[in-house]
Write a protein that holds these residues in place. Structure first.
Motif, PDB file in Angstrom:
ATOM      1  N   ARG A   1       0.823  -1.204   0.000  1.00 32.39           N
ATOM      2  CA  ARG A   1       0.000   0.000   0.000  1.00 32.39           C
ATOM      3  C   ARG A   1       0.863   1.262   0.000  1.00 32.39           C
ATOM      4  NH1 ARG A   1      -4.733  -1.717   4.376  1.00 32.39           N
ATOM      5  NH2 ARG A   1      -5.574  -3.450   3.137  1.00 32.39           N
ATOM      6  N   GLY A   2       0.432   2.211  -0.819  1.00 31.46           N
ATOM      7  CA  GLY A   2       1.148   3.478  -0.866  1.00 31.46           C
ATOM      8  C   GLY A   2       2.297   3.505  -1.850  1.00 31.46           C
ATOM      9  N   ALA A   3       2.364   2.539  -2.776  1.00 30.99           N
ATOM     10  CA  ALA A   3       3.461   2.519  -3.746  1.00 30.99           C
ATOM     11  C   ALA A   3       3.457   3.786  -4.608  1.00 30.99           C
ATOM     12  CB  ALA A   3       3.355   1.276  -4.640  1.00 30.99           C
ATOM     13  N   LEU A   4       2.271   4.354  -4.817  1.00 31.59           N
ATOM     14  CA  LEU A   4       2.161   5.558  -5.638  1.00 31.59           C
ATOM     15  C   LEU A   4       1.975   6.821  -4.807  1.00 31.59           C
ATOM     16  CD1 LEU A   4      -0.274   4.229  -8.414  1.00 31.59           C
ATOM     17  CD2 LEU A   4       2.216   4.392  -8.523  1.00 31.59           C
ATOM     18  N   ALA A   5       2.110   6.695  -3.499  1.00 32.96           N
ATOM     19  CA  ALA A   5       1.795   7.829  -2.620  1.00 32.96           C
ATOM     20  C   ALA A   5       2.603   9.074  -2.964  1.00 32.96           C
ATOM     21  CB  ALA A   5       2.026   7.439  -1.161  1.00 32.96           C
ATOM     22  N   SER A   6       3.895   8.908  -3.213  1.00 35.54           N
ATOM     23  CA  SER A   6       4.728  10.085  -3.501  1.00 35.54           C
ATOM     24  C   SER A   6       4.341  10.722  -4.833  1.00 35.54           C
ATOM     25  CB  SER A   6       6.209   9.704  -3.504  1.00 35.54           C
ATOM     26  OG  SER A   6       6.486   8.776  -4.536  1.00 35.54           O
ATOM     27  N   ARG A   7       3.976   9.899  -5.815  1.00 37.58           N
ATOM     28  CA  ARG A   7       3.581  10.435  -7.111  1.00 37.58           C
ATOM     29  C   ARG A   7       2.224  11.125  -7.038  1.00 37.58           C
ATOM     30  NH1 ARG A   7       7.120   6.699  -7.657  1.00 37.58           N
ATOM     31  NH2 ARG A   7       8.456   6.470  -9.504  1.00 37.58           N
ATOM     32  N   ILE A   8       1.305  10.541  -6.282  1.00 40.07           N
ATOM     33  CA  ILE A   8      -0.008  11.156  -6.117  1.00 40.07           C
ATOM     34  C   ILE A   8       0.128  12.497  -5.403  1.00 40.07           C
ATOM     35  CG2 ILE A   8      -2.213  10.913  -4.908  1.00 40.07           C
ATOM     36  CD1 ILE A   8      -1.994   7.866  -5.508  1.00 40.07           C
ATOM     37  N   ALA A   9       0.966  12.530  -4.359  1.00 39.45           N
ATOM     38  CA  ALA A   9       1.191  13.784  -3.644  1.00 39.45           C
ATOM     39  C   ALA A   9       1.820  14.831  -4.557  1.00 39.45           C
ATOM     40  CB  ALA A   9       2.093  13.529  -2.430  1.00 39.45           C
ATOM     41  N   ALA A  10       2.755  14.393  -5.411  1.00 39.63           N
ATOM     42  CA  ALA A  10       3.411  15.324  -6.337  1.00 39.63           C
ATOM     43  C   ALA A  10       2.400  15.891  -7.332  1.00 39.63           C
ATOM     44  CB  ALA A  10       4.540  14.614  -7.067  1.00 39.63           C
ATOM     45  N   LEU A  11       1.540  15.039  -7.882  1.00 38.93           N
ATOM     46  CA  LEU A  11       0.535  15.507  -8.832  1.00 38.93           C
ATOM     47  C   LEU A  11      -0.403  16.518  -8.176  1.00 38.93           C
ATOM     48  CD1 LEU A  11      -0.408  12.210 -10.722  1.00 38.93           C
ATOM     49  CD2 LEU A  11       0.745  14.208 -11.686  1.00 38.93           C
ATOM     50  N   ARG A  12      -0.792  16.243  -6.948  1.00 38.86           N
ATOM     51  CA  ARG A  12      -1.673  17.179  -6.250  1.00 38.86           C
ATOM     52  C   ARG A  12      -0.972  18.521  -6.008  1.00 38.86           C
ATOM     53  NH1 ARG A  12      -4.281  12.580  -2.288  1.00 38.86           N
ATOM     54  NH2 ARG A  12      -6.303  12.445  -3.347  1.00 38.86           N
ATOM     55  N   GLU A  13       0.303  18.462  -5.685  1.00 44.59           N
ATOM     56  CA  GLU A  13       1.050  19.695  -5.457  1.00 44.59           C
ATOM     57  C   GLU A  13       1.183  20.501  -6.742  1.00 44.59           C
ATOM     58  OE1 GLU A  13       5.382  21.120  -3.616  1.00 44.59           O
ATOM     59  OE2 GLU A  13       4.633  19.087  -3.227  1.00 44.59           O
ATOM     60  N   ILE A  14       1.452  19.811  -7.863  1.00 37.70           N
ATOM     61  CA  ILE A  14       1.557  20.505  -9.149  1.00 37.70           C
ATOM     62  C   ILE A  14       0.219  21.150  -9.508  1.00 37.70           C
ATOM     63  CG2 ILE A  14       1.937  20.200 -11.627  1.00 37.70           C
ATOM     64  CD1 ILE A  14       3.780  17.808 -10.847  1.00 37.70           C
ATOM     65  N   ALA A  15      -0.873  20.403  -9.340  1.00 34.93           N
ATOM     66  CA  ALA A  15      -2.200  20.923  -9.656  1.00 34.93           C
ATOM     67  C   ALA A  15      -2.525  22.152  -8.808  1.00 34.93           C
ATOM     68  CB  ALA A  15      -3.255  19.839  -9.444  1.00 34.93           C
ATOM     69  N   ALA A  16      -2.191  22.097  -7.526  1.00 37.37           N
ATOM     70  CA  ALA A  16      -2.456  23.232  -6.634  1.00 37.37           C
ATOM     71  C   ALA A  16      -1.628  24.443  -7.049  1.00 37.37           C
ATOM     72  CB  ALA A  16      -2.167  22.844  -5.198  1.00 37.37           C
ATOM     73  N   ALA A  17      -0.370  24.214  -7.446  1.00 41.60           N
ATOM     74  CA  ALA A  17       0.521  25.314  -7.823  1.00 41.60           C
ATOM     75  C   ALA A  17       0.028  26.030  -9.081  1.00 41.60           C
ATOM     76  CB  ALA A  17       1.935  24.794  -8.043  1.00 41.60           C
ATOM     77  N   LEU A  18      -0.678  25.307  -9.965  1.00 42.63           N
ATOM     78  CA  LEU A  18      -1.159  25.921 -11.202  1.00 42.63           C
ATOM     79  C   LEU A  18      -2.316  26.879 -10.957  1.00 42.63           C
ATOM     80  CD1 LEU A  18      -0.968  22.853 -13.612  1.00 42.63           C
ATOM     81  CD2 LEU A  18       0.607  24.784 -13.458  1.00 42.63           C
ATOM     82  N   GLY A  19      -2.990  26.720  -9.829  1.00 42.11           N
ATOM     83  CA  GLY A  19      -4.000  27.682  -9.416  1.00 42.11           C
ATOM     84  C   GLY A  19      -5.101  27.936 -10.428  1.00 42.11           C
TER      85      GLY A  19
END
Length: 380
Positions: free
Chosen positions: A239-257
């Motif tokens: 579980r959580g193998a993609l956790a870092s990638r999912i968190a990164a995608l969410r951070e990128i999406a938030a940064a694009l505003g």
């Protein structure tokens, strides 16, 4: 036998007539101005290089058949095989790994120019295309990804694109999940990748990738799809193998505003075969097909393997769309015997002038919108 028209151009090549040529200049300048404003320095690699060097670098960062799509010929000076570039990215990697190997990282480089291929894509008959882009060399973290995606969106919008959208993908998805979360035997991995590419649920089951079927449905609107992907990730054995990638995608999406519409297709690999953890495709309203791609990758050369993040834009479809919507430029007709100093002053403040060369020339015949009357333009 009838000889072909000698004025016909080869298949996949075309002239750009005045309106489209003017739109091309404006679009390319707008894109380059954005990249320059974000600190990217332009480099101008040659159109032709030794085939061995260019093909070797293309094999590292492009789909497998890219090297075979290059025009090749023998250099009469060196008697070595040469090739016309079909992509700028390998050339930027060469420059970064050789001439600028000692430059401070992260290294920001941009480029613009034409590329040429032997054969066209299935859905695009063009063999000569405009390509411009930016490469952030020495970094492939979340901050680098945020910058690259934001610059790509801003560049397209500055060039006149409306309704820009970004479709994210995770190119190493299968490799990451196959290690532990959804284990696969080595011989199964390629088959599962292939069935994910074709979006074939039945084929996935037959290939032993039943656990990967839910990935086919974790697509669409970013916020909805990322939640589905997170739920899938929570169900795996690791579980959580993609956790870092999912968190990164969410951070990128938030940064694009909200700068663009965001979608997610985590299993998409077409065009991203050599990308590492992130890939993205750019679209815009009214422009046919994708306007660009980007993501994270590795540059090999000069005895080291270097991380990089970048994007390439192919603005031809946008240029065609912009050119159709543009009206002609205002221009001032200069009659015979006009005051040259007045004409020079008008050009210095942004007017376009068209001078008469004979009594037969008129403002209407030459497509002018104004005529010089005394010292000022007068609208027709």
């Amino acid at each position: 036998m009838t000889e072909p028209n000698p004025d016909l151009l080869p298949e996949g090549l075309e002239d750009r007539l005045p309106r489209e040529a003017a739109a091309t200049t404006r679009v390319m300048r707008a894109i380059q101005d954005v990249m320059h404003g974000h600190g990217y320095d332009r480099v101008l690699p040659p159109m032709i290089e030794f085939e061995r060097s260019l093909a070797a670098r293309m094999d590292g960062i492009n789909p497998p058949d890219s090297g075979r799509r290059m025009f090749r010929f023998v250099d009469p000076a060196s008697l070595r095989m040469m090739a016309l570039r079909s992509d700028h990215t390998p050339q930027i990697g060469r420059i970064a790994g050789t001439r600028l190997a000692a430059a401070v990282r992260p290294l920001r480089l941009c480029y613009a120019g034409q590329v040429l291929t032997i054969k066209s894509d299935a859905l695009d008959p063009a063999r000569e295309r405009l390509q411009c882009g930016a490469e952030l060399i020495g970094a492939d973290n979340v901050a680098a990804a945020c910058e690259i995606v934001a610059v790509a969106i801003e560049a397209l919008q500055a060039a006149g694109a409306q309704g820009v959208s970004v479709d994210f993908t995770l190119p190493d998805l299968v490799d990451t999940l196959a290690e532990k979360a959804f284990p696969l035997a080595l011989q199964q991995i390629e088959a599962v990748r292939r069935e994910l590419d074709t979006k074939d649920a039945g084929g996935l089951v037959d290939a032993g990738g039943e656990a990967y079927v839910p990935l086919l449905y974790a697509t669409g609107d970013f916020n909805t799809a990322i939640e589905k992907l997170a739920a899938i990730d929570a169900e795996g054995q690791g579980r959580g193998a993609l956790a870092s990638r999912i968190a990164a995608l969410r951070e990128i999406a938030a940064a694009l505003g909200g700068a663009a519409r965001l979608t997610l297709d985590p299993s998409e690999r077409h065009g991203f075969e050599y990308q590492s953890w992130l890939g993205f495709t750019l679209y815009a309203d009214g422009a046919r097909g994708a306007l660009g791609r980007g993501g994270t990758y590795r540059i090999a050369g000069a005895g080291k393997d270097e991380a990089a993040t970048g994007f390439s834009l192919y603005p031809d479809a946008l240029i065609a769309h912009v050119a159709e919507a543009e009206r002609g430029e205002d221009s001032v007709f200069l009659p015979l015997g006009h005051d040259r100093d007045v004409a020079a002053r008008l050009r210095s403040i942004g007017w376009r002038t068209v001078a008469a060369l004979s009594e037969a020339d008129t403002a209407h015949a030459l497509g002018c919108t104004h005529v010089l009357a005394g010292s000022e333009p007068q609208k027709l």
